[in-house]
Motif scaffolding. Structure first.
Motif, PDB file in Angstrom:
ATOM      1  N   ALA A 173      27.199  38.661  32.152  1.00  0.00           N
ATOM      2  CA  ALA A 173      28.534  38.531  33.033  1.00  0.00           C
ATOM      3  C   ALA A 173      29.173  40.362  32.878  1.00  0.00           C
ATOM      4  CB  ALA A 173      29.341  37.834  33.073  1.00  0.00           C
ATOM      5  N   PHE A 174      29.113  40.419  31.198  1.00  0.00           N
ATOM      6  CA  PHE A 174      29.689  42.224  31.004  1.00  0.00           C
ATOM      7  C   PHE A 174      28.640  43.426  32.200  1.00  0.00           C
ATOM      8  CE2 PHE A 174      29.876  45.361  28.594  1.00  0.00           C
ATOM      9  CZ  PHE A 174      31.783  45.767  28.493  1.00  0.00           C
ATOM     10  N   GLN A 175      27.507  43.264  32.346  1.00  0.00           N
ATOM     11  CA  GLN A 175      26.785  43.668  32.607  1.00  0.00           C
ATOM     12  C   GLN A 175      26.851  44.148  34.249  1.00  0.00           C
ATOM     13  OE1 GLN A 175      22.341  43.486  31.329  1.00  0.00           O
ATOM     14  NE2 GLN A 175      22.498  44.275  34.278  1.00  0.00           N
ATOM     15  N   THR A 176      27.641  43.012  34.973  1.00  0.00           N
ATOM     16  CA  THR A 176      27.446  43.016  36.151  1.00  0.00           C
ATOM     17  C   THR A 176      29.077  43.129  37.015  1.00  0.00           C
ATOM     18  OG1 THR A 176      27.877  40.242  35.931  1.00  0.00           O
ATOM     19  CG2 THR A 176      25.646  41.301  36.278  1.00  0.00           C
ATOM     20  N   GLY A 177      29.937  43.271  35.863  1.00  0.00           N
ATOM     21  CA  GLY A 177      31.268  43.380  36.161  1.00  0.00           C
ATOM     22  C   GLY A 177      31.677  41.673  36.030  1.00  0.00           C
ATOM     23  N   SER A 178      31.243  40.762  36.493  1.00  0.00           N
ATOM     24  CA  SER A 178      31.757  39.935  37.665  1.00  0.00           C
ATOM     25  C   SER A 178      32.775  38.651  35.809  1.00  0.00           C
ATOM     26  CB  SER A 178      30.719  38.784  37.297  1.00  0.00           C
ATOM     27  OG  SER A 178      29.661  38.972  35.948  1.00  0.00           O
ATOM     28  N   LEU A 179      32.772  39.233  35.156  1.00  0.00           N
ATOM     29  CA  LEU A 179      33.882  38.183  34.151  1.00  0.00           C
ATOM     30  C   LEU A 179      35.406  38.364  34.655  1.00  0.00           C
ATOM     31  CD1 LEU A 179      33.110  39.907  30.800  1.00  0.00           C
ATOM     32  CD2 LEU A 179      32.986  37.359  31.868  1.00  0.00           C
ATOM     33  N   ILE A 180      35.905  37.522  35.050  1.00  0.00           N
ATOM     34  CA  ILE A 180      37.247  37.237  35.786  1.00  0.00           C
ATOM     35  C   ILE A 180      37.801  37.879  34.481  1.00  0.00           C
ATOM     36  CG2 ILE A 180      39.261  35.517  35.944  1.00  0.00           C
ATOM     37  CD1 ILE A 180      36.950  33.567  36.348  1.00  0.00           C
ATOM     38  N   HIS A 181      38.315  37.476  32.728  1.00  0.00           N
ATOM     39  CA  HIS A 181      39.225  38.183  32.463  1.00  0.00           C
ATOM     40  C   HIS A 181      38.885  39.739  31.711  1.00  0.00           C
ATOM     41  CE1 HIS A 181      41.295  34.607  32.766  1.00  0.00           C
ATOM     42  NE2 HIS A 181      40.438  33.851  32.116  1.00  0.00           N
ATOM     43  N   PRO A 182      40.230  40.894  31.358  1.00  0.00           N
ATOM     44  CA  PRO A 182      39.295  41.553  30.412  1.00  0.00           C
ATOM     45  C   PRO A 182      38.556  41.154  29.638  1.00  0.00           C
ATOM     46  CG  PRO A 182      42.139  41.910  31.038  1.00  0.00           C
ATOM     47  CD  PRO A 182      40.920  40.833  31.092  1.00  0.00           C
TER      48      PRO A 182
END
Length: 363
Positions: A173-182
Motif C-alpha cells: 500500500a505504501f508503494q501505491t500510495g493507498s494507505l489511509i493514514h500518514p
C-alpha cells in the motif's frame, strides 16, 4: 480596499513565487504531482536534543563507542578492542558485528533500547522543528533511523502507520500510495522491534543482495524500494550519502533503465558541498545537490520553502486589471479579503504567513 493595499496583496504573492524559482523545476513538479518522497537520515534525529541541551540520539559512531564501553563493563575486552580497531578504520558495519556478538542476547537489546528508545517527555520540544517541517512535504516518509522522532512529530500521530520490512501488506500500500493514514517506513528497522535492526553486515545482507544469486530475507521490501527509486523523486534529508548498500541500489536501477531514473535530490550543508558532490560523481549517481547555509532554522526554512511550492499561484495582474503602485507610507496595515468559490478552493497559507511576518495583517 485602497490601491496601495491591493499592491501589497498582489506583490507579496509574486514575491513568494519568485522565491520558488531558485528550486529545480523537476523538484517542484514532483511535489505538485505528489511524487516527492523524503528519505530521512541520521542528521534529522541528531538535531533533536533533550531538555538541558544534550543530544537525544547518538550518531552511528557514538552508538558503537558506547557499545565498546558496554563491552568493557561486561569484561569482554577482546570484543571491545575489535570494535575500537574497526572504528579507527571507519568500518562501522564490522564494528557493529563485534559489538553485537559480544553483547548478544538480552544485554544487546537492553543496550540499544537505552540508546535509542528514549522517553518523549525527556525531549526538548523546541528541537523538533526539523522533523515537523519534513511532514509538510509528504504523508509518506522513508527513514534510515531506528528511533521514533518522525512518529512523535506527525501531525496525525495518533494514527500514523509504522512500517517495517516484514509489513508486507503495508509495504504494498505504501508503494501505491493507498494507505489511509500518514506512514513511516523504517527501511533499516525500528527500535520497537529491536531484533530486526539492520546494523551488522548480516543485517544488511537481509535487505541488500551481495550478488545477483543472493537470497535475501526482505524480498518484498527490496522490490518496493526499487520501484520507488524508479517511480518517485527521492529527497534525502539528513543524509551524508555514505550508505554504500543503498547507493548501490540507486545505481543498479540507473543501469537497468539506461539512466532513466531520477533526478533525486539531497539537502547539503554548504561546508559539505564539495565532498558530497564528489561522492555523487564517483558513484555516477543522478542526484542533485541543494545547498542550505546552516543547520537549525535555515534548514527548516528551506524545507518550508519547498513545501510552499504547492501554495504559490501565479497571478496575472493584467487580466485582473490591477496596476501595482508604490504603497504610501501612511498605509501600515493590510486588510486582506479572501474567498473560496465553490469547486475552486484557494490556498492563502503562504500569503497569510508572509503578512504576519511583516506585521502588516489586520486581524
Amino acid at each position: 480596499m485602497e490601491t496601495s493595499e491591493l499592491f501589497w496583496f498582489f506583490n507579496l504573492t509574486i514575491i513568494n513565487k519568485e522565491k520558488m524559482d531558485s528550486l529545480p523545476e523537476n523538484l517542484k513538479a514532483a511535489l505538485k504531482a505528489n511524487r516527492l518522497l523524503p528519505l530521512v537520515g541520521a542528521g534529522v534525529s541528531m538535531s533533536i536534543t533533550k531538555k538541558g541541551g544534550k543530544p537525544a540520539f547518538p550518531s552511528w559512531r557514538e552508538l558503537l563507542e558506547h557499545a565498546q564501553q558496554a563491552l568493557k563493563a561486561e569484561t569482554k575486552d577482546n570484543d571491545a578492542e575489535l570494535v575500537r580497531i574497526f572504528l579507527e578504520k571507519n568500518d562501522y558495519k564490522s564494528a557493529a558485528k563485534f559489538a553485537y556478538e559480544g553483547l548478544k542476547g538480552n544485554t544487546w537489546f537492553k543496550f540499544v533500547r537505552e540508546e535509542l528508545d528514549i522517553d518523549f517527555d525527556a525531549v526538548d520540544g523546541s528541537s523538533l522543528e526539523l522533523p515537523k517541517a519534513i511532514w509538510g512535504l509528504s504523508r509518506q516518509l522513508i527513514t534510515l533511523n531506528y528511533d521514533k522522532a518522525l512518529e512523535w512529530t506527525c501531525p496525525n500521530k495518533e494514527n500514523v502507520c509504522v512500517i517495517d520490512n516484514n509489513s508486507h501488506a503495508e509495504l504494498s500500500a505504501f508503494q501505491t500510495g493507498s494507505l489511509i493514514h500518514p506512514s513511516v517506513w523504517h527501511l533499516h528497522g525500528y527500535i520497537s522491534n529491536a531484533a530486526e535492526l539492520i546494523l551488522t553486515p548480516q543485517g544488511y545482507s537481509n535487505l541488500y543482495p551481495l550478488s545477483e544469486s543472493s537470497v535475501i530475507r526482505y524480498e518484498a521490501a527490496l522490490q518496493v524500494l526499487r520501484h520507488l527509486i524508479l517511480s518517485r523523486t527521492l529527497l534525502f534529508i539528513g543524509c551524508s550519502l555514505d550508505d554504500v548498500d543503498l547507493l548501490a541500489e540507486l545505481l543498479n536501477q540507473q543501469k537497468i533503465f539506461s539512466d532513466g531514473v531520477g533526478p533525486h535530490y539531497v539537502l547539503v550543508h554548504k561546508d559539505h558541498k564539495d565532498s558530497i558532490e564528489k561522492r555523487i560523481s564517483s558513484n555516477n549517481l543522478n542526484i542533485q545537490v541543494i545547498i542550505f547555509s546552516e543547520y537549525g532554522r535555515p534548514l527548516v526554512d528551506l524545507i518550508e520553502k519547498i513545501k510552499d511550492v504547492n501554495d504559490v499561484k501565479e497571478v496575472d495582474l493584467a487580466a485582473l486589471n490591477v496596476h501595482p503602485v508604490v504603497a504610501d507610507e501612511k498605509f501600515m496595515k493590510v486588510a486582506l479579503l479572501s474567498a473560496n468559490p465553490v469547486n475552486d478552493e484557494q490556498e492563502y497559507g503562504v500569503l497569510y504567513k508572509e503578512l504576519a511576518k511583516l506585521g502588516l495583517l489586520v486581524s
